[in-house]
Design a protein around this motif. Structure first.
Motif, PDB file in Angstrom:
ATOM      1  N   SER A  45      40.012  42.495  38.483  1.00  0.00           N
ATOM      2  CA  SER A  45      41.299  41.904  38.838  1.00  0.00           C
ATOM      3  C   SER A  45      41.924  41.236  37.621  1.00  0.00           C
ATOM      4  N   ASP A  46      43.199  40.919  37.722  1.00  0.00           N
ATOM      5  CA  ASP A  46      43.885  40.302  36.586  1.00  0.00           C
ATOM      6  C   ASP A  46      43.501  38.841  36.379  1.00  0.00           C
ATOM      7  N   SER A  62      43.069  38.194  31.610  1.00  0.00           N
ATOM      8  CA  SER A  62      43.978  38.919  30.727  1.00  0.00           C
ATOM      9  C   SER A  62      45.189  39.528  31.392  1.00  0.00           C
ATOM     10  N   GLY A  63      45.307  39.435  32.688  1.00  0.00           N
ATOM     11  CA  GLY A  63      46.407  40.113  33.342  1.00  0.00           C
ATOM     12  C   GLY A  63      46.174  41.611  33.425  1.00  0.00           C
ATOM     13  N   LEU A  64      44.996  42.052  32.977  1.00  0.00           N
ATOM     14  CA  LEU A  64      44.650  43.467  32.986  1.00  0.00           C
ATOM     15  C   LEU A  64      43.846  43.758  34.247  1.00  0.00           C
ATOM     16  N   GLY A  65      44.540  44.031  35.351  1.00  0.00           N
ATOM     17  CA  GLY A  65      43.868  44.405  36.580  1.00  0.00           C
ATOM     18  C   GLY A  65      43.812  45.911  36.656  1.00  0.00           C
ATOM     19  N   PRO A 123      37.519  34.157  39.616  1.00  0.00           N
ATOM     20  CA  PRO A 123      37.673  32.971  40.460  1.00  0.00           C
ATOM     21  C   PRO A 123      38.258  33.254  41.848  1.00  0.00           C
ATOM     22  N   ILE A 124      38.863  34.427  42.067  1.00  0.00           N
ATOM     23  CA  ILE A 124      39.368  34.727  43.408  1.00  0.00           C
ATOM     24  C   ILE A 124      38.638  35.901  44.076  1.00  0.00           C
ATOM     25  N   SER A 125      37.530  36.326  43.499  1.00  0.00           N
ATOM     26  CA  SER A 125      36.646  37.326  44.111  1.00  0.00           C
ATOM     27  C   SER A 125      37.313  38.664  44.414  1.00  0.00           C
ATOM     28  N   ASN A 126      38.194  39.115  43.537  1.00  0.00           N
ATOM     29  CA  ASN A 126      38.850  40.406  43.739  1.00  0.00           C
ATOM     30  C   ASN A 126      38.300  41.497  42.827  1.00  0.00           C
ATOM     31  N   SER A 127      37.174  41.271  42.181  1.00  0.00           N
ATOM     32  CA  SER A 127      36.578  42.265  41.290  1.00  0.00           C
ATOM     33  C   SER A 127      35.330  42.849  41.941  1.00  0.00           C
ATOM     34  N   PHE A 128      34.915  44.014  41.433  1.00  0.00           N
ATOM     35  CA  PHE A 128      33.820  44.741  42.059  1.00  0.00           C
ATOM     36  C   PHE A 128      33.196  45.691  41.043  1.00  0.00           C
ATOM     37  N   VAL A 129      31.875  45.845  41.095  1.00  0.00           N
ATOM     38  CA  VAL A 129      31.166  46.879  40.340  1.00  0.00           C
ATOM     39  C   VAL A 129      30.369  47.671  41.357  1.00  0.00           C
TER      40      VAL A 129
END
Length: 169
Positions: A45-46, A62-65, A123-129
């Motif tokens: 996520s960004d 980085s704003g790189l979502g 910090p907002i839990s919108n990333s995933f592997v």
């Protein structure tokens, strides 16, 4: 969303989160040990930070979502650093050191420098592997179970700081 311009060749796979903000942050740690780990799906996520301790690398929010693979994420960071850094210039006194760093990052992306640790702190839990799977369909069917059984991925929740809450919520 994925976009490709047929005229100029520009490509984008930017991801923008929607919906409610999670009450906690998430830190995902992947111990990449084989070239198969390089093809794991990644949603960054960004708001997420990326770190690779073995090369003392940390990319702040980085704003790189984007949606990509581990290899794609590392190459995107490599290419972005190479284009944007003043150290990439041949006239720079730190050029050799920076060039070596970029080479290490590229070797990791290509699976030539293993093992390494990839840490995504969001910090907002919108990333995933994602897990290693044979096909996209298997990924959809096994994602939840595979992540919990995957010994090379750890996921921990954390309480955001007051400053992060003020900035993100």
């Amino acid at each position: 969303m994925s976009l490709t311009c047929e005229k100029c060749g520009y490509k984008s796979n930017e991801v923008k989160g929607g919906g409610e903000i999670a009450s906690h942050g998430t830190r995902i740690t992947l111990r990449a040990e084989t070239t198969c780990d390089m093809s794991r799906g990644v949603v960054k996520s960004d708001t997420a930070c990326v770190a690779i301790p073995e090369i003392d690398f940390e990319l702040k929010e980085s704003g790189l979502g984007l949606y990509t693979t581990v290899e794609g994420l590392l190459m995107k960071m490599h290419d972005g650093l190479k284009q944007a850094s003043p150290f990439a210039s041949k006239d720079s006194t730190t050029h050799d050191k920076f060039d070596k760093f970029l080479s290490e990052l590229k070797n990791m992306a290509e699976g030539n420098r293993l093992p390494f640790t990839l840490i995504i702190t969001d910090p907002i839990s919108n990333s995933f592997v994602g897990p290693i799977t044979e096909s996209g369909q298997a990924f959809v069917q096994q994602a939840d179970q595979s992540i919990s059984d995957d010994k090379r991925i750890s996921i921990e929740e954390f309480q955001r700081s007051r400053e992060e809450d003020d900035r993100l919520v």
